[in-house]
Design a protein around this motif. Structure first.
Motif, PDB file in Angstrom:
ATOM      1  N   PRO A  30      48.999  43.775  49.527  1.00  0.00           N
ATOM      2  CA  PRO A  30      47.752  44.212  50.144  1.00  0.00           C
ATOM      3  C   PRO A  30      46.596  44.785  49.612  1.00  0.00           C
ATOM      4  O   PRO A  30      45.464  44.621  50.154  1.00  0.00           O
ATOM      5  CB  PRO A  30      48.398  46.177  49.854  1.00  0.00           C
ATOM      6  CG  PRO A  30      48.984  46.121  48.584  1.00  0.00           C
ATOM      7  CD  PRO A  30      49.524  44.609  48.660  1.00  0.00           C
ATOM      8  N   VAL A  31      46.339  43.262  48.565  1.00  0.00           N
ATOM      9  CA  VAL A  31      45.238  44.011  48.409  1.00  0.00           C
ATOM     10  C   VAL A  31      44.418  41.941  49.182  1.00  0.00           C
ATOM     11  O   VAL A  31      43.419  42.524  49.707  1.00  0.00           O
ATOM     12  CB  VAL A  31      44.840  43.410  47.229  1.00  0.00           C
ATOM     13  CG1 VAL A  31      43.298  43.272  46.324  1.00  0.00           C
ATOM     14  CG2 VAL A  31      45.165  44.179  45.745  1.00  0.00           C
ATOM     15  N   SER A  77      45.937  41.513  51.708  1.00  0.00           N
ATOM     16  CA  SER A  77      45.668  41.677  53.216  1.00  0.00           C
ATOM     17  C   SER A  77      44.316  42.247  53.708  1.00  0.00           C
ATOM     18  O   SER A  77      43.667  42.456  54.758  1.00  0.00           O
ATOM     19  CB  SER A  77      46.749  42.995  53.384  1.00  0.00           C
ATOM     20  OG  SER A  77      47.125  43.121  54.127  1.00  0.00           O
ATOM     21  N   LYS A  78      43.611  43.425  52.158  1.00  0.00           N
ATOM     22  CA  LYS A  78      42.678  43.980  52.578  1.00  0.00           C
ATOM     23  C   LYS A  78      41.176  43.595  53.260  1.00  0.00           C
ATOM     24  O   LYS A  78      40.546  43.103  53.438  1.00  0.00           O
ATOM     25  CB  LYS A  78      41.907  45.260  51.888  1.00  0.00           C
ATOM     26  CG  LYS A  78      41.110  46.145  51.688  1.00  0.00           C
ATOM     27  CD  LYS A  78      41.344  47.438  52.508  1.00  0.00           C
ATOM     28  CE  LYS A  78      39.967  47.818  52.339  1.00  0.00           C
ATOM     29  NZ  LYS A  78      39.010  47.525  51.676  1.00  0.00           N
ATOM     30  N   GLN A  79      41.583  41.914  51.395  1.00  0.00           N
ATOM     31  CA  GLN A  79      40.228  41.103  51.488  1.00  0.00           C
ATOM     32  C   GLN A  79      40.420  40.244  53.234  1.00  0.00           C
ATOM     33  O   GLN A  79      39.018  40.148  53.343  1.00  0.00           O
ATOM     34  CB  GLN A  79      40.656  40.512  50.534  1.00  0.00           C
ATOM     35  CG  GLN A  79      39.825  40.549  48.975  1.00  0.00           C
ATOM     36  CD  GLN A  79      39.951  40.006  48.316  1.00  0.00           C
ATOM     37  OE1 GLN A  79      41.508  39.855  47.482  1.00  0.00           O
ATOM     38  NE2 GLN A  79      39.544  39.021  47.708  1.00  0.00           N
ATOM     39  N   ASP A  98      38.680  42.392  55.986  1.00  0.00           N
ATOM     40  CA  ASP A  98      37.474  42.670  55.138  1.00  0.00           C
ATOM     41  C   ASP A  98      36.375  41.273  56.087  1.00  0.00           C
ATOM     42  O   ASP A  98      35.599  41.189  56.527  1.00  0.00           O
ATOM     43  CB  ASP A  98      36.887  42.917  54.248  1.00  0.00           C
ATOM     44  CG  ASP A  98      37.184  44.023  54.001  1.00  0.00           C
ATOM     45  OD1 ASP A  98      37.295  44.547  52.834  1.00  0.00           O
ATOM     46  OD2 ASP A  98      37.328  45.010  55.129  1.00  0.00           O
ATOM     47  N   SER A 150      31.762  37.120  50.171  1.00  0.00           N
ATOM     48  CA  SER A 150      31.960  37.391  49.159  1.00  0.00           C
ATOM     49  C   SER A 150      31.805  36.480  47.970  1.00  0.00           C
ATOM     50  O   SER A 150      32.363  35.825  48.112  1.00  0.00           O
ATOM     51  CB  SER A 150      33.302  38.228  49.675  1.00  0.00           C
ATOM     52  OG  SER A 150      34.435  38.320  48.308  1.00  0.00           O
ATOM     53  N   TYR A 204      34.045  37.583  44.621  1.00  0.00           N
ATOM     54  CA  TYR A 204      35.300  38.628  44.350  1.00  0.00           C
ATOM     55  C   TYR A 204      35.919  38.416  42.657  1.00  0.00           C
ATOM     56  O   TYR A 204      36.069  37.476  42.953  1.00  0.00           O
ATOM     57  CB  TYR A 204      36.253  38.555  44.934  1.00  0.00           C
ATOM     58  CG  TYR A 204      37.091  39.803  45.047  1.00  0.00           C
ATOM     59  CD1 TYR A 204      38.039  39.394  44.215  1.00  0.00           C
ATOM     60  CD2 TYR A 204      37.238  40.914  45.047  1.00  0.00           C
ATOM     61  CE1 TYR A 204      39.549  40.545  44.272  1.00  0.00           C
ATOM     62  CE2 TYR A 204      37.799  41.562  45.299  1.00  0.00           C
ATOM     63  CZ  TYR A 204      39.374  41.636  44.571  1.00  0.00           C
ATOM     64  OH  TYR A 204      39.802  42.952  44.803  1.00  0.00           O
TER      65      TYR A 204
END
Lengths: 282, 231
Positions: free
Chosen positions: A117-118, A120-122, A125, A266, A268
């Motif tokens: 999910p991380v 996927s969210k990145q 975004d 980004s 990160y």
């Protein structure tokens, strides 16, 4: 491999593979001293990358990306939907990132990987980044609109990880961008009821009641394409594009995403202090 | 040229900070941290015996659970959990209690911008309250870049939504001057200039990011002073 001071007489009797399994950190550090990595790359070199467009014939846009052994398949399906009241001339993109158990030994059917999910969210975004005043994402959602207020495209982007061998986000982003580049809008026409339906044929001369809303199959306009690079930091060594083995033993991981006008999208970096970082930005 | 922000702060001014420890009496450690209206409650349970399946048994394991104020747990919460976990793993001394698990539960009480830095600060304070051995503390700050090209600190929710890019930065606590000044220098840069975590959203030129970093570092000294005073 010659004997190491730390492990005493064990290493002279052990094979290379066993040493690699039992003392992975020493194994890699020995290589780093010579400025090389176990697979023969130098510290700053990325693995070979291949990209194949149109891997899935039934999807509207698809791509298969490979960085070394990490493989990701991205596919886009388009569907017509009614846009929301707050933004009547914008479409929508739904991003899903799947890590099926085929990709790696640590993923099991009942227990999803915690990194999924991380990533996927990145990804969502990076691709969308909707801001009220200015747009800074790759895709302008207004491009996805058909009839303002009544119909707009909804793009479902699915990315499947087929082999997880480090640098997951890089490969996923590459395949997603390539799939969007390859995307062709299907032809649609306005129905008698006022609904928009997808027309499968290529013939222009339809029945009198139907009118094609978008006459030609067009491609999506991408504003600025993001590129990303993942590096690990270990004791002042910066390793670009780590494999899964390297990622698991080195503590800090940095992902930098730049877009085509070299602006930073980004930076990160979860966890682990770093002293001199400016070289990592390159 | 000072820009008037919605609540009358200057560019470098933080919202009023408040930290209380020991709010929950059943947890091993707990703390509430609030920056203006944003308030986060963190609780620490541990160390408990045993680690999770795939974790290294020679080190302590840290588990983070993030509870949003409303709604179900979804992807943003999982991402926050992962960021918090890796950040806290790097500040804890993991080899002191091997084969144990420490759980940190973060509950969002109110979200008014700069949520993740507030949560990291709260989790740090809760770890201190629980007595978990740490290398140093972490201070977190949010910098955002509105259209003008300058950097503003600690935005509230409205400012965060309107800005085109922002960055969450976490720095290690600056060491108290018990040692001599010279011993703080490690190689080229002093220890407190390292970045523990950096998460950015939105597109920004590289120079703006470097400016955010400098501004963040300057403020982290102030924040660590506050942290030290409230302990």
């Amino acid at each position: 491999m010659g004997p190491m001071n730390g492990s005493g007489d064990l290493s002279s009797e052990m094979e290379v593979d066993a040493f690699r399994r039992l003392f992975p950190l020493w194994f890699h550090e020995r290589h780093l001293l010579e400025s090389i990595r176990p697979d023969g790359r130098s510290l700053g070199r990325a693995r070979d990358t291949t990209l194949a467009l149109g891997a899935v014939a039934s999807a509207d846009g698809s791509a298969l990306a490979k960085i070394g052994c990490t493989t990701m398949l991205a596919a886009i399906k388009m569907e017509v939907m009614t846009p929301t009241v707050e933004s009547p001339d914008e479409g929508c993109i739904a991003v899903e990132f799947h890590m099926p158990p085929i990709c790696s030994a640590i993923v099991r059917p009942g227990r999803p990987a915690e990194v999924a999910p991380v990533v996927s969210k990145q990804l969502s975004d990076t691709l969308l980044r909707q801001v009220v005043m200015t747009f800074s994402g790759m895709i302008d959602l207004k491009d996805l609109s058909l009839v303002s207020g009544k119909a707009a495209w909804m793009a479902y982007l699915d990315i499947y990880c087929l082999d997880a061998d480090g640098a997951l986000f890089d490969t996923a982003l590459l395949s997603a961008v390539a799939a969007f580049c390859h995307l062709k809008f299907p032809m649609v026409s306005l129905n008698d009821d006022g609904r928009v339906v997808v027309v499968s044929g290529e013939s222009k001369g339809g029945k009198s009641g139907k009118e094609a809303v978008n006459k030609e199959q067009r491609k999506l306009n991408l504003i600025s394409i993001p590129f990303s690079l993942t590096c690990t930091l270990h004791n002042n060594y910066i390793l670009a594009d780590p494999t899964a083995e390297e990622e698991s033993i080195m503590e800090t991981l940095v992902t930098v995403i730049l877009d085509s006008s070299l602006r930073l999208v980004s930076f990160y970096k979860p966890g682990g202090p770093v002293l001199a970082f400016t070289s990592a930005v390159m | 040229m000072e820009v008037d922000r919605a609540d009358g702060r200057t560019r470098n001014q933080l919202r009023p900070l408040a930290c209380t420890r020991g709010t929950l009496n059943r947890a091993h450690g707990s703390a509430t941290w609030s920056q203006g209206e944003t308030k986060v409650l963190a609780a620490v349970f541990g160390p408990k015996a045993g680690t999770k399946k795939n974790e290294n048994p020679e080190k302590a394991c840290i588990e983070v659970i993030w509870k949003p104020k409303t709604g179900q747990i979804g992807k943003p919460e999982k991402e926050y959990e992962m960021i918090l976990k890796t950040t806290l793993q790097s500040i804890c001394l993991l080899t002191v209690n091997p084969n144990t698990t420490t759980s940190i539960i973060v509950q969002v009480v109110n979200d008014d911008g700069a949520l993740l830095p507030c949560a990291i600060n709260a989790a740090c304070a809760a770890l201190v309250d629980a007595g978990i051995p740490l290398k140093h503390l972490a201070v977190a700050i949010c910098c955002c870049l509105p259209d003008g090209g300058y950097v503003i600190l600690d935005p509230c929710k409205l400012e965060e939504q309107r800005t085109k890019a922002f960055a969450y930065l976490v720095f290690p606590n600056s060491l108290a001057s018990v040692r001599r000044k010279g011993s703080l220098q490690v190689e080229v840069e002093p220890v407190e200039h390292g970045i523990i975590t950096s998460v950015t959203r939105g597109v920004m030129p590289v120079e703006d990011y470097l400016r955010c970093l400098e501004r963040g570092r300057a403020v982290s000294a102030k924040l660590s002073e506050f942290l030290r005073r409230s302990m």
